[in-house]
Design a protein around this motif. Structure first.
Motif, PDB file in Angstrom:
ATOM      1  N   ASP A 260     -10.575  14.627  45.525  1.00 17.73           N
ATOM      2  CA  ASP A 260     -11.427  14.457  46.709  1.00 17.73           C
ATOM      3  C   ASP A 260     -12.859  14.935  46.492  1.00 17.73           C
ATOM      4  O   ASP A 260     -13.811  14.251  46.915  1.00 17.73           O
ATOM      5  CB  ASP A 260     -10.807  15.194  47.897  1.00 17.73           C
ATOM      6  N   VAL A 261     -13.012  16.097  45.870  1.00 19.00           N
ATOM      7  CA  VAL A 261     -14.358  16.622  45.648  1.00 19.00           C
ATOM      8  C   VAL A 261     -15.164  15.664  44.776  1.00 19.00           C
ATOM      9  O   VAL A 261     -16.303  15.320  45.096  1.00 19.00           O
ATOM     10  CB  VAL A 261     -14.281  18.022  44.998  1.00 19.00           C
ATOM     11  N   LEU A 262     -14.560  15.193  43.681  1.00 15.06           N
ATOM     12  CA  LEU A 262     -15.264  14.289  42.774  1.00 15.06           C
ATOM     13  C   LEU A 262     -15.577  12.952  43.437  1.00 15.06           C
ATOM     14  O   LEU A 262     -16.666  12.404  43.271  1.00 15.06           O
ATOM     15  CB  LEU A 262     -14.445  14.058  41.509  1.00 15.06           C
ATOM     16  N   VAL A 263     -14.623  12.408  44.184  1.00 17.95           N
ATOM     17  CA  VAL A 263     -14.836  11.100  44.831  1.00 17.95           C
ATOM     18  C   VAL A 263     -15.983  11.179  45.830  1.00 17.95           C
ATOM     19  O   VAL A 263     -16.843  10.285  45.892  1.00 17.95           O
ATOM     20  CB  VAL A 263     -13.543  10.623  45.520  1.00 17.95           C
ATOM     21  N   LEU A 264     -16.027  12.253  46.610  1.00 18.47           N
ATOM     22  CA  LEU A 264     -17.100  12.411  47.592  1.00 18.47           C
ATOM     23  C   LEU A 264     -18.447  12.575  46.905  1.00 18.47           C
ATOM     24  O   LEU A 264     -19.456  11.977  47.323  1.00 18.47           O
ATOM     25  CB  LEU A 264     -16.807  13.615  48.485  1.00 18.47           C
ATOM     26  N   ILE A 265     -18.484  13.365  45.831  1.00 20.43           N
ATOM     27  CA  ILE A 265     -19.726  13.545  45.069  1.00 20.43           C
ATOM     28  C   ILE A 265     -20.177  12.211  44.469  1.00 20.43           C
ATOM     29  O   ILE A 265     -21.364  11.858  44.516  1.00 20.43           O
ATOM     30  CB  ILE A 265     -19.529  14.596  43.964  1.00 20.43           C
ATOM     31  N   ILE A 266     -19.231  11.472  43.898  1.00 17.00           N
ATOM     32  CA  ILE A 266     -19.544  10.174  43.285  1.00 17.00           C
ATOM     33  C   ILE A 266     -20.166   9.223  44.302  1.00 17.00           C
ATOM     34  O   ILE A 266     -21.171   8.555  44.024  1.00 17.00           O
ATOM     35  CB  ILE A 266     -18.272   9.560  42.674  1.00 17.00           C
ATOM     36  N   LEU A 267     -19.583   9.182  45.488  1.00 18.98           N
ATOM     37  CA  LEU A 267     -20.077   8.271  46.525  1.00 18.98           C
ATOM     38  C   LEU A 267     -21.478   8.656  46.970  1.00 18.98           C
ATOM     39  O   LEU A 267     -22.357   7.790  47.126  1.00 18.98           O
ATOM     40  CB  LEU A 267     -19.119   8.278  47.724  1.00 18.98           C
ATOM     41  N   ILE A 268     -21.722   9.940  47.164  1.00 15.96           N
ATOM     42  CA  ILE A 268     -23.030  10.392  47.635  1.00 15.96           C
ATOM     43  C   ILE A 268     -24.093  10.226  46.552  1.00 15.96           C
ATOM     44  O   ILE A 268     -25.212   9.788  46.816  1.00 15.96           O
ATOM     45  CB  ILE A 268     -22.945  11.855  48.114  1.00 15.96           C
ATOM     46  N   VAL A 269     -23.752  10.595  45.312  1.00 15.51           N
ATOM     47  CA  VAL A 269     -24.714  10.480  44.209  1.00 15.51           C
ATOM     48  C   VAL A 269     -25.057   9.016  43.941  1.00 15.51           C
ATOM     49  O   VAL A 269     -26.230   8.668  43.757  1.00 15.51           O
ATOM     50  CB  VAL A 269     -24.148  11.144  42.935  1.00 15.51           C
ATOM     51  N   GLY A 304     -22.795  22.301  38.913  1.00 15.03           N
ATOM     52  CA  GLY A 304     -23.237  22.486  40.298  1.00 15.03           C
ATOM     53  C   GLY A 304     -24.744  22.406  40.435  1.00 15.03           C
ATOM     54  O   GLY A 304     -25.263  21.796  41.383  1.00 15.03           O
ATOM     55  N   ALA A 305     -25.468  23.005  39.471  1.00 10.93           N
ATOM     56  CA  ALA A 305     -26.933  22.962  39.515  1.00 10.93           C
ATOM     57  C   ALA A 305     -27.446  21.535  39.362  1.00 10.93           C
ATOM     58  O   ALA A 305     -28.398  21.125  40.046  1.00 10.93           O
ATOM     59  CB  ALA A 305     -27.505  23.856  38.413  1.00 10.93           C
ATOM     60  N   LEU A 306     -26.828  20.765  38.468  1.00  9.77           N
ATOM     61  CA  LEU A 306     -27.232  19.371  38.283  1.00  9.77           C
ATOM     62  C   LEU A 306     -26.962  18.541  39.538  1.00  9.77           C
ATOM     63  O   LEU A 306     -27.760  17.677  39.906  1.00  9.77           O
ATOM     64  CB  LEU A 306     -26.497  18.773  37.085  1.00  9.77           C
ATOM     65  N   LEU A 307     -25.858  18.826  40.209  1.00 11.05           N
ATOM     66  CA  LEU A 307     -25.547  18.105  41.439  1.00 11.05           C
ATOM     67  C   LEU A 307     -26.555  18.435  42.535  1.00 11.05           C
ATOM     68  O   LEU A 307     -26.970  17.548  43.299  1.00 11.05           O
ATOM     69  CB  LEU A 307     -24.127  18.448  41.912  1.00 11.05           C
ATOM     70  N   ILE A 308     -26.951  19.698  42.609  1.00 12.98           N
ATOM     71  CA  ILE A 308     -27.964  20.092  43.594  1.00 12.98           C
ATOM     72  C   ILE A 308     -29.261  19.336  43.326  1.00 12.98           C
ATOM     73  O   ILE A 308     -29.918  18.838  44.252  1.00 12.98           O
ATOM     74  CB  ILE A 308     -28.197  21.612  43.548  1.00 12.98           C
ATOM     75  N   PHE A 309     -29.628  19.228  42.059  1.00 14.32           N
ATOM     76  CA  PHE A 309     -30.831  18.475  41.682  1.00 14.32           C
ATOM     77  C   PHE A 309     -30.715  17.015  42.116  1.00 14.32           C
ATOM     78  O   PHE A 309     -31.660  16.452  42.682  1.00 14.32           O
ATOM     79  CB  PHE A 309     -31.044  18.568  40.168  1.00 14.32           C
ATOM     80  N   LEU A 310     -29.562  16.405  41.857  1.00 14.57           N
ATOM     81  CA  LEU A 310     -29.362  15.002  42.229  1.00 14.57           C
ATOM     82  C   LEU A 310     -29.421  14.825  43.738  1.00 14.57           C
ATOM     83  O   LEU A 310     -30.019  13.864  44.242  1.00 14.57           O
ATOM     84  CB  LEU A 310     -28.018  14.502  41.689  1.00 14.57           C
ATOM     85  N   PHE A 311     -28.818  15.755  44.490  1.00 14.76           N
ATOM     86  CA  PHE A 311     -28.816  15.640  45.946  1.00 14.76           C
ATOM     87  C   PHE A 311     -30.212  15.820  46.532  1.00 14.76           C
ATOM     88  O   PHE A 311     -30.571  15.196  47.527  1.00 14.76           O
ATOM     89  CB  PHE A 311     -27.867  16.680  46.560  1.00 14.76           C
ATOM     90  N   LEU A 312     -31.026  16.675  45.890  1.00 11.85           N
ATOM     91  CA  LEU A 312     -32.368  16.941  46.402  1.00 11.85           C
ATOM     92  C   LEU A 312     -33.333  15.798  46.121  1.00 11.85           C
ATOM     93  O   LEU A 312     -34.159  15.438  46.962  1.00 11.85           O
ATOM     94  CB  LEU A 312     -32.913  18.238  45.800  1.00 11.85           C
ATOM     95  N   TYR A 313     -33.251  15.230  44.921  1.00  8.89           N
ATOM     96  CA  TYR A 313     -34.225  14.225  44.508  1.00  8.89           C
ATOM     97  C   TYR A 313     -33.733  12.788  44.653  1.00  8.89           C
ATOM     98  O   TYR A 313     -34.494  11.851  44.508  1.00  8.89           O
ATOM     99  CB  TYR A 313     -34.671  14.494  43.070  1.00  8.89           C
ATOM    100  N   PHE A 314     -32.452  12.621  44.905  1.00  9.17           N
ATOM    101  CA  PHE A 314     -31.891  11.287  45.150  1.00  9.17           C
ATOM    102  C   PHE A 314     -31.048  11.364  46.419  1.00  9.17           C
ATOM    103  O   PHE A 314     -29.834  11.172  46.389  1.00  9.17           O
ATOM    104  CB  PHE A 314     -31.038  10.831  43.960  1.00  9.17           C
TER     105      PHE A 314
END
Length: 342
Positions: A260-269, A304-314
């Motif tokens: 679930d965590v990965l699927v949600l991250i994949i969809l948002i990213v 986690g840091a890379l995901l934060i970067f992706l969420f902030l800039y994309f």
């Protein structure tokens, strides 16, 4: 939009060719990438395609009707266990029971959406309800040892690849990849049709304002149930293919943090409510996650840091971001061309 750029440059309708083009390129992956003994790479590629399919299914129910399913792992497990156990009980191939698992997960998804719609649950309440179901289902898989095998699970390799492997010398991962790709392609085609149909219009109306949608004659409960059934049905089809990749069915494969965590991250990213967002997101997230394997205990921190970067800039996802950049460049070039002509 990207299709406007391509239409001006090459006279091609991007909306028409993008799906066949992407699926055609994906079909070339095994002969180009899969190598003898390179099962690690082929496994990652299959896993990315599996998660792209799961993310597309979540995109239908969450992206278009604001019903956040946080029991994708549980539904995947129900599809896998039902297919395996019913095939064993009936003494038939799992191919014969594949639809049984998918239909059961579809009914469960529809029931959850029906209850949530009738009680007018918000997206947060639906998330809490489905998260509770996620934990309950996993505990059932562990506790019902006589049925599911408990923590040790069940051996699953019953999709009948042996004859193809022996007769044609085709590796199991090649066969499985094309099966997953067929499901992913069918899901993409269905999603494209759904989004452009009257169902898609109803879904978007519900997502924007349920009260306004109901006031113009949209049956909110019916469409939410339909979205829940469709998404859960697709997830149920993925379950046995995921189990085939791993070779067994155990509760740990379907836990919240695993799926679930990965699927949600994949969809948002990748980008919600986009066709290729789940595919791009799955490729990025799986590649980044596995690329950090050598970092040891720092893996989770860096990831986690890379995901934060992706969420902030994309913020809207990689696909909408790329689409916007290309569109801006096309408009700039068009203005320059117009200025030169004048």
């Amino acid at each position: 939009m990207i299709h406007a750029l391509l239409t001006r440059v090459g006279g091609t309708d991007w909306e028409t060719i993008r799906l066949p083009l992407v699926l055609g390129l994906l079909a070339l992956v095994p002969p180009v990438v899969f190598r003898e003994g390179a099962t690690y790479v082929s496994r990652l590629i299959i896993l990315a395609a599996i998660f792209a399919t799961l993310a597309t299914a979540l995109n239908i129910v969450f992206g278009h009707t604001d019903q956040l399913f946080l029991f994708v792992g549980a539904l995947t497990g129900i599809g896998a266990y039902t297919t395996a156990l019913s095939a064993e009980a009936l003494g038939v191939s799992p191919w014969a029971t594949l639809l049984i698992g998918a239909l059961l997960t579809g009914v469960i998804g529809a029931l959850v959406c029906y209850v949530a719609a009738r009680l007018q649950f918000t997206v947060i309440l639906i998330a809490i309800l489905t998260l509770a179901l996620q934990f309950a289902v996993i505990e059932f898989f562990v506790g019902a040892r006589d049925i599911t095998g408990g923590s040790t699970g069940l051996i699953f390799s019953g999709l009948g690849f042996e004859s193809l492997q022996e007769g044609f010398g085709i590796h199991e991962h090649v066969i499985l990849y094309y099966l997953v790709l067929a499901l992913l392609g069918a899901t993409f085609v269905f999603y494209e049709w759904l989004r452009d149909s009257t169902y898609g219009l109803a879904f978007d109306a519900i997502r924007q304002d349920e009260v306004a949608a109901e006031s113009i004659g949209v049956d909110v409960v019916r469409y939410k149930v339909l979205a829940g059934f469709t998404s859960a049905f697709i997830i149920g089809l993925v379950g046995p293919l995921y189990a085939q990749l791993e070779g067994f069915v155990i509760p740990g494969l379907f836990e919240f943090q695993v799926i679930d965590v990965l699927v949600l991250i994949i969809l948002i990213v990748g980008g919600m409510r986009t066709l290729l967002g789940p595919l791009v997101g799955a490729g990025l997230v799986v590649w980044i996650d596995e690329g950090l394997a050598s970092t040891g205990e720092w893996r989770t921190v860096i990831f986690g840091a890379l995901l934060i970067f992706l969420f902030l800039y994309f913020r809207q996802g990689v696909v909408p971001f790329a689409d916007r950049i290309l569109n801006d460049r096309f408009r700039t070039r068009e203005r320059i061309a117009t200025w030169r002509e004048s």
